[in-house]
Scaffold this active site. Structure first.
Site, PDB file in Angstrom:
ATOM      1  N   LYS A   1      -5.368 -10.494  -8.321  1.00 33.04           N
ATOM      2  CA  LYS A   1      -5.594 -11.335  -6.838  1.00 33.04           C
ATOM      3  C   LYS A   1      -6.481 -11.129  -5.976  1.00 33.04           C
ATOM      4  O   LYS A   1      -7.925 -11.660  -5.470  1.00 33.04           O
ATOM      5  CB  LYS A   1      -4.508 -12.505  -6.109  1.00 33.04           C
TER       6      LYS A   1
ATOM      7  N   LYS B   1      -7.037  -5.286   4.885  1.00 32.06           N
ATOM      8  CA  LYS B   1      -6.243  -5.268   3.111  1.00 32.06           C
ATOM      9  C   LYS B   1      -7.054  -5.008   2.126  1.00 32.06           C
ATOM     10  O   LYS B   1      -5.971  -4.568   0.918  1.00 32.06           O
ATOM     11  CB  LYS B   1      -5.214  -6.890   3.286  1.00 32.06           C
TER      12      LYS B   1
ATOM     13  N   SER C   1      -1.167 -12.437   1.979  1.00 31.91           N
ATOM     14  CA  SER C   1      -2.671 -11.114   1.295  1.00 31.91           C
ATOM     15  C   SER C   1      -3.788 -12.983   1.050  1.00 31.91           C
ATOM     16  O   SER C   1      -3.334 -13.430  -0.062  1.00 31.91           O
ATOM     17  CB  SER C   1      -2.785 -10.511   0.713  1.00 31.91           C
TER      18      SER C   1
END
Length: 289
Positions: free
Chosen positions: A235, A167, A93
């Site tokens: 994150k 995502k 990611s």
């Protein structure tokens, strides 16, 4: 059979490698912590000492590294070891802007690029049922579709960076749903209902979800052994906030849960716990710890 270089064999990467091997692919694995790659030799992988050694001659390179800067650093370390016409598949990611920049870097080298982050956690990685959101050129996606299908269900969602944007949308939904399930679980426990029985009662209804069933059970059982790490959830939510700001958007529910996850990581030292441990943050703010 495709010869694959796989970079990053941690909690998610290791079972993904095993599924590639089960599908008949040859895998050369590298990890910054060498024993994690070496452990996969028992499954048939070849452990490599450097990322350059892993990618040399491989037509497909899969990256499952922690973030965009880590991926860029490894790309630089590989140097000229890439096979001619190789394709880089970024399954970690990273930010959409990073994915677009990486795609341009690889295009300048005559290489294709697909950003293909995943959802499904360690259970999905082990079962080979990951949701895979792929961005990039459609022809490049078709080249690596058989590789991706060994690990889950790939869907092409748009140009370079679109996979990472998907995502981020996924992580926003996951984070907000974890927050809602935590609140529902606490309400049930404090009110005297059986959370497990309520989850069963809700099965198949509008409130049902994988998060309700899996993470609701984790919360009730106080089982926060890492699957999806809190620090990685933070994150991703930081990246959602950055992307939203760039688009001039306000996402109030996401921002509220982002601050809660950040508190869990920084104040409660929960960065290495499963992201379902947001339940602990909720108990703490309600004076129940």
């Amino acid at each position: 059979m495709t010869e694959i270089a796989f970079l990053g064999t941690g909690l998610m990467g290791a079972p993904m490698v095993r599924n590639l091997l089960l599908a008949g692919h040859a895998v050369r694995a590298w990890n910054r912590s060498a024993p994690k790659a070496q452990a996969l030799e028992a499954d048939g992988a070849t452990a490599c000492a450097t990322p350059a050694e892993a990618v040399r001659g491989a037509p497909v390179v899969v990256s499952m590294l922690s973030d965009g800067p880590a991926s860029a650093t490894v790309q630089d370390a590989i140097g000229d070891a890439f096979a001619e016409g190789a394709i880089w598949v970024e399954m970690g990611s990273i930010r959409p802007a990073e994915a677009r920049a990486h795609a341009e870097r690889f295009a300048a080298r005559g290489m294709a690029y697909v950003d293909a982050p995943v959802s499904g956690g360690t259970k999905g990685a082990e079962a080979g049922t990951l949701a895979i959101m792929a961005g990039g050129d459609a022809a490049a996606f078709e080249r690596v579709r058989p590789v991706l299908e060994a690990m889950g269900r790939p869907v092409h969602v748009g140009p370079a960076g679109a996979g990472q944007l998907a995502k981020l949308a996924n992580q926003a939904i996951v984070a907000c749903t974890i927050g809602a399930v935590a609140e529902a679980t606490l309400l049930l426990e404090e009110g005297g209902a059986d959370p497990a029985a309520v989850r069963e009662a809700l099965r198949g209804g509008f409130a049902d979800s994988v998060i309700l069933q899996q993470h609701g059970a984790r919360m009730a059982g106080r089982d926060f052994a890492p699957g999806g790490l809190t620090k990685f959830q933070v994150k991703d939510l930081d990246n959602v906030a950055e992307e939203a700001a760039a688009l001039g958007l306000e996402l109030p529910a996401v921002e509220a849960v982002r601050l809660r996850f950040t508190h869990l990581r920084d104040v409660m030292d929960g960065g290495d716990l499963d992201h379902s441990a947001l339940y602990l943050e909720l108990r703490s703010r309600n004076g129940r710890l």
